[in-house]
Design a protein around this motif. Structure first.
Motif, short mmCIF file in Angstrom:
data_model
loop_
_atom_site.label_atom_id
_atom_site.label_comp_id
_atom_site.label_asym_id
_atom_site.label_seq_id
_atom_site.Cartn_x
_atom_site.Cartn_y
_atom_site.Cartn_z
N GLN A 1 -42.12 -6.18 -4.39
CA GLN A 1 -41.48 -5.73 -5.63
C GLN A 1 -42.46 -4.92 -6.48
O GLN A 1 -42.08 -3.90 -7.05
N LYS B 1 -37.29 -2.72 -2.16
CA LYS B 1 -36.12 -3.57 -2.41
C LYS B 1 -35.74 -4.25 -1.12
O LYS B 1 -35.81 -3.66 -0.03
N ASN B 2 -35.31 -5.51 -1.24
CA ASN B 2 -34.88 -6.28 -0.08
C ASN B 2 -33.43 -5.91 0.21
O ASN B 2 -32.56 -6.09 -0.64
N TRP C 1 -37.49 -4.86 3.82
CA TRP C 1 -37.93 -4.29 2.56
C TRP C 1 -37.91 -2.78 2.74
O TRP C 1 -38.46 -2.27 3.72
N LYS D 1 -38.22 1.21 0.85
CA LYS D 1 -38.62 2.04 -0.28
C LYS D 1 -38.29 3.49 0.06
O LYS D 1 -38.67 3.98 1.12
#
Length: 109
Positions: free
Chosen positions: A26, A31-32, A41, A43
């Motif tokens: 985070q 973001k999961n 995860w 990005k």
């Protein structure tokens, strides 16, 4: 080119690992999400560069870490995966490789 995959031994429990990973990811802007049937995860959107992905699987005393970048033809239209090695996309790979190294150090310590 295939995903980067590494299994890391650690003295931390699965619960400790999950919290440490979530906090780190985070802070790094990931973001999961669910992507192609995997919880990962993520990005980036792939507008100018391919989105970065990191997948973690935890167990007591171990972490399986996978990392890759997707090729984006258009935003949201992905084909193929790149691992962390090789010249193509080297700038983005260097950034992701640094994140993977920092995460590895966190869970190993």
């Amino acid at each position: 080119m295939a995903r980067y995959i590494n299994e890391i031994a650690t003295k931390k429990s699965a619960e400790e690992l999950n919290k440490l990973i979530a906090d780190f990811m985070q802070r790094e802007g990931f973001k999961n999400v669910q992507f192609n049937g995997e919880t990962v995860w993520k990005k980036g959107m792939g507008i100018m560069t391919g989105p970065q992905f990191i997948k973690t699987t935890t167990g007591d005393g171990k972490l399986k870490l996978e990392a890759w970048i997707k090729f984006a033809l258009l935003p949201g239209v992905y084909v193929g995966e790149m691992g962390l090695n090789g010249f193509f996309g080297f700038a983005l790979k260097k950034v992701l490789k640094g994140r993977v190294q920092r995460l590895t150090q966190l869970v190993s310590g």
